[in-house]
Design an enzyme around this catalytic site. Sequence first.
Site, PDB file in Angstrom:
ATOM      1  N   SER A 128      13.076 -18.316  91.517  1.00 53.20           N
ATOM      2  CA  SER A 128      13.867 -17.822  92.631  1.00 53.20           C
ATOM      3  C   SER A 128      13.713 -18.687  93.869  1.00 53.20           C
ATOM      4  O   SER A 128      14.658 -18.867  94.642  1.00 53.20           O
ATOM      5  CB  SER A 128      13.448 -16.388  92.960  1.00 53.20           C
ATOM      6  OG  SER A 128      13.599 -15.549  91.845  1.00 53.20           O
ATOM      7  N   ASP A 158       5.652  -9.224  90.087  1.00 54.13           N
ATOM      8  CA  ASP A 158       6.671  -9.986  89.348  1.00 54.13           C
ATOM      9  C   ASP A 158       6.098 -10.473  88.021  1.00 54.13           C
ATOM     10  O   ASP A 158       6.334 -11.602  87.610  1.00 54.13           O
ATOM     11  CB  ASP A 158       7.156 -11.173  90.185  1.00 54.13           C
ATOM     12  CG  ASP A 158       8.478 -11.740  89.671  1.00 54.13           C
ATOM     13  OD1 ASP A 158       9.185 -11.016  88.936  1.00 54.13           O
ATOM     14  OD2 ASP A 158       8.813 -12.891  89.995  1.00 54.13           O
TER      15      ASP A 158
END
Length: 273
Positions: free
Chosen positions: A84, A213
């Site tokens: 990301s 995550d």
Amino acid sequence: MEIGNWKNLQYFDISQNMMSGKIPATLGGCVTLEFLYMTRNSFEGPIPSSLETLRGNFLLNVSYQSLLKATDGFSSANLIGEGSFGSVFKGILHDHGALLVAVKVINLSHHGASKSFLAECEALRNIRHRNLVKVLTACSGVDYQDRDFKALVYEFMVNGNLDEWLHSTPRTNEASKEQRNLSVIQRMNIVIDVANALEYLHHDCETAILHCDLKPSNVLLDDEMTARVGDFGLARFLLKQTQDGSTNQSSSIGVRGTMGYVAPSENLKFLIY
């Protein structure tokens, strides 16, 4: 055997072991020692004079120029992953004994990337565990166009990430194409490794850390197939309970999780079955 007799010792990491006693003078005999990690112990006495130059250089000293050279100009041939907030490149630091590394270059044009970089630096600054990817250093400066440049440098994990092993896609390397498969024993060992990393982060750090995550692509595998949890860009820090008994407060960076994120329990279930 005296530690000073380890003539080829380059990395010595005994941090986070709650050890005590005097720092052995024979440590000064390790003439090839480059990196010394002894934090979170209760040692006494001076560092041997022959190692004094290490005191301010526990992390690698790198620059934009050295990382550019190490990755052959951040070439696509050395690209090993994209996330990301940045891209990860394989590199060789020739100025540090041809050290093989993974360089995560932060995409600063992405919203929240700078905060993610700071969060990862904060999370990795004081934690050491065999099941966490070890950060070797960070680089914050400018590139040749005078644009901000930020990167994290990690140990290189030769067996890639868990996602590549769980999905039956051919692997291409310099020698051949081969299918990656995990035995039941390997899967169980990886589950245990990840669980050990989470236990350490949640219970053994001075400030508890939530990864936020955890997914197969953020679990790396070293040359012995030991699992290492990495990518702390979305980490959350839980502060201790206040004296008045109020609920724990937390400091957080960015949005929790990424597209395709699956809760750890589901990941581990899929890994086993």
